[in-house]
Design an enzyme around this catalytic site. Structure first.
Site, PDB file in Angstrom:
ATOM      1  N   HIS A   1     -12.652   3.323   0.319  1.00 33.74           N
ATOM      2  CA  HIS A   1     -12.662   2.252   1.299  1.00 33.74           C
ATOM      3  C   HIS A   1     -13.478   0.886   0.883  1.00 33.74           C
ATOM      4  O   HIS A   1     -14.030  -0.205   1.549  1.00 33.74           O
ATOM      5  CB  HIS A   1     -13.522   2.627   2.573  1.00 33.74           C
ATOM      6  CG  HIS A   1     -12.794   3.768   3.496  1.00 33.74           C
ATOM      7  ND1 HIS A   1     -13.236   4.671   4.092  1.00 33.74           N
ATOM      8  CD2 HIS A   1     -11.554   3.846   3.782  1.00 33.74           C
ATOM      9  CE1 HIS A   1     -12.608   5.524   4.621  1.00 33.74           C
ATOM     10  NE2 HIS A   1     -11.458   5.153   4.384  1.00 33.74           N
TER      11      HIS A   1
ATOM     12  N   ARG B   1      -2.737  -2.349  -3.341  1.00 26.75           N
ATOM     13  CA  ARG B   1      -3.784  -1.528  -3.034  1.00 26.75           C
ATOM     14  C   ARG B   1      -3.540  -0.185  -3.888  1.00 26.75           C
ATOM     15  O   ARG B   1      -2.812   0.678  -3.630  1.00 26.75           O
ATOM     16  CB  ARG B   1      -3.909  -0.929  -1.639  1.00 26.75           C
ATOM     17  CG  ARG B   1      -5.199  -0.170  -1.186  1.00 26.75           C
ATOM     18  CD  ARG B   1      -5.142   0.609  -0.141  1.00 26.75           C
ATOM     19  NE  ARG B   1      -6.236   1.557   0.020  1.00 26.75           N
ATOM     20  CZ  ARG B   1      -6.083   2.762   0.863  1.00 26.75           C
ATOM     21  NH1 ARG B   1      -4.959   3.127   1.382  1.00 26.75           N
ATOM     22  NH2 ARG B   1      -7.178   3.446   0.917  1.00 26.75           N
TER      23      ARG B   1
ATOM     24  N   GLU C   1      -8.451  -5.455   5.005  1.00 27.53           N
ATOM     25  CA  GLU C   1      -8.329  -5.163   3.635  1.00 27.53           C
ATOM     26  C   GLU C   1      -7.103  -5.890   3.026  1.00 27.53           C
ATOM     27  O   GLU C   1      -7.271  -6.026   2.031  1.00 27.53           O
ATOM     28  CB  GLU C   1      -8.252  -3.476   3.515  1.00 27.53           C
ATOM     29  CG  GLU C   1      -9.268  -2.665   4.216  1.00 27.53           C
ATOM     30  CD  GLU C   1      -9.159  -1.355   4.307  1.00 27.53           C
ATOM     31  OE1 GLU C   1      -9.237  -0.517   3.143  1.00 27.53           O
ATOM     32  OE2 GLU C   1      -8.596  -0.963   5.211  1.00 27.53           O
TER      33      GLU C   1
ATOM     34  N   ARG D   1     -10.348  16.068   7.871  1.00 26.73           N
ATOM     35  CA  ARG D   1     -11.194  16.423   6.561  1.00 26.73           C
ATOM     36  C   ARG D   1     -12.755  16.873   7.164  1.00 26.73           C
ATOM     37  O   ARG D   1     -13.424  16.130   8.029  1.00 26.73           O
ATOM     38  CB  ARG D   1     -11.428  15.168   5.556  1.00 26.73           C
ATOM     39  CG  ARG D   1     -10.010  14.613   4.873  1.00 26.73           C
ATOM     40  CD  ARG D   1     -10.381  13.523   4.060  1.00 26.73           C
ATOM     41  NE  ARG D   1      -9.325  12.851   3.437  1.00 26.73           N
ATOM     42  CZ  ARG D   1      -9.252  11.647   3.469  1.00 26.73           C
ATOM     43  NH1 ARG D   1     -10.095  10.725   3.739  1.00 26.73           N
ATOM     44  NH2 ARG D   1      -7.888  10.863   3.102  1.00 26.73           N
TER      45      ARG D   1
ATOM     46  N   ASN E   1       0.836  -1.060   0.129  1.00 26.12           N
ATOM     47  CA  ASN E   1      -0.032   0.053   0.107  1.00 26.12           C
ATOM     48  C   ASN E   1       0.797   1.289   0.023  1.00 26.12           C
ATOM     49  O   ASN E   1       1.483   1.758   0.941  1.00 26.12           O
ATOM     50  CB  ASN E   1      -0.810  -0.013   1.269  1.00 26.12           C
ATOM     51  CG  ASN E   1      -1.877   1.014   1.420  1.00 26.12           C
ATOM     52  OD1 ASN E   1      -1.825   1.959   0.396  1.00 26.12           O
ATOM     53  ND2 ASN E   1      -2.766   1.273   2.211  1.00 26.12           N
TER      54      ASN E   1
END
Length: 397
Positions: A179, A90, A385, A240, A10
């Protein structure tokens, strides 16, 4: 039968996570992180069989390549190379081009790079990681697993913005969602816990971490999700802002703010950090709130209220509801946040099991609330994941 391990990578702009995953069990044989790229404190750390190690990165650039070189050394030192069957990457954004996992070749690599305008902070880093891994493991098949792919099943009415259609057709401006691997994984694990097939399950997946999103999953397919064209939309997050009146951007620019300062603020100085004036970490928010910090309490209230609103709104695309699933760092561990969200859903009949909610933390799954009105439950399921990336890579072999 010999074990099949997959190296999962990743790549971020200033970091590179890696793990060697048993594709059958999901067990992480090795997990590690190269971080703080470009800074004096750049370091690689990893864990193997409970033992943690680290090494300082002494170069100024090419950190992705250097980290993967060290991963190669680590694999050889642990005699794992013969069991390694693939490399899975990923990749954040696959646009509308990639609707599932694909084997990487020169064409795929070029297409991922071409999508960088949709994810300028993520896809270029993903390309760096792929190139470094192709160089380090030339004989291993390599696969790209996309955050956005799971959401490509959304109907037009869910992903279309209320803007002129040429903006979508010419520039690809639409809701993509992120996600995806997490929502995919927990929706299937939830069906198992319910004792039913995923094709007959209706799940609202709630991934809460520093980045956060909600996804409505019907018959195993994403039908709506809270993140949008970028990961900035939807829930308030660590730094965010989440959903925002876009007119505020014009307002601030007219006040003399630069475009860069506006988006720096919305992406990196808002959310928990901006509202509390204290921290972007949910653990710090909860601790400060207990001490009477008003900003922390407001951040807690805004966050939990918005999550509950999204959950309630996602009853609309579902025929029925079987389960709400909390996952992600906050969703799996922050019991007070889950409790408050459940309280905000009182009109839907959810009643919390406080003991079960307290127990479902730190890697433990469980049912923490039920609604007799809807015939639904609230669950906690730790996400995995990396396992999804390893599984889908092996499936394509």
């Amino acid at each position: 039968m010999p074990k099949s391990f997959v190296l999962v990578i990743n790549s971020g702009s200033s970091s590179l996570k890696f793990a060697i995953i048993d594709s059958a069990s999901g067990e992480a044989i090795v997990s590690g992180l190269g971080e703080c790229f470009g800074l004096p404190e750049a370091v690689i750390s990893w864990k193997y069989q409970g033992t943690k190690s680290q090494q300082v990165i002494e170069i100024k650039d090419n950190h992705h390549e250097y980290t993967i070189e060290k991963v190669v050394d680590l694999i050889e030192s642990l005699a794992l190379s013969k069991q390694l069957v693939a490399v899975g990457h990923r990749i954040v954004h696959g646009g509308e081009k990639f609707t599932s996992t694909v084997r990487i070749d020169d064409k795929v690599l070029a297409e991922i790079d071409a999508l960088s305008s949709l994810a300028p902070l993520h896809n270029p880093a993903g390309v760096k990681g792929i190139k470094a891994a192709l160089n380090a493991f030339p004989s291993l098949p390599q696969f790209a697993v996309f955050d956005t792919a799971f959401h490509q099943s959304m109907p037009d009415k869910a992903f279309t913005y209320g803007i002129p259609q040429p903006l979508y057709k010419e520039h690809g401006i639409r809701r993509y969602g992120f996600h995806g691997t997490s929502h995919y994984y927990v929706s299937r694990e939830a069906a198992k816990m319910l004792g039913q097939t995923v094709e007959k399950s209706n799940i609202i997946s709630v991934h809460l971490g520093n980045g956060a999103s909600v996804c409505a999953v019907s018959a195993g397919r994403s039908v709506d999700t809270s993140m949008g064209f970028t990961p900035l939309a939807g829930l308030m997050m660590g730094t965010r802002c989440g959903d925002l009146d876009s007119g505020i951007i014009e307002f601030l620019i007219k006040k003399g703010w630069s475009q860069e300062s506006v988006f720096e603020t919305l992406n990196k100085k808002s959310g928990f950090l901006g509202v509390s004036g204290l921290t972007s970490d949910a653990r710090g928010i909860l601790e400060a709130m207990e001490g009477g910090h008003k900003g922390a309490k407001l951040a807690f209230d805004v966050f939990t209220y918005r999550v509950a609103k999204y959950i309630a709104s996602y009853l609309v695309p579902l025929d029925k509801l079987d389960a709400i699933v909390f996952t992600g760092g906050i969703g799996e561990n922050a019991q007070p946040i889950r409790s408050e969200i459940i309280k905000n859903l009182k009109l839907l009949g959810f009643v919390e099991d406080a003991v079960a909610n307290q127990a479902a933390r730190f890697g433990q799954s469980g049912i923490i609330a039920k609604s007799e009105l809807l015939g639904a439950v609230v669950m906690v399921i730790p996400t995995n994941e990396e396992y999804v990336i390893a599984q889908q890579s092996v499936e394509l072999l």
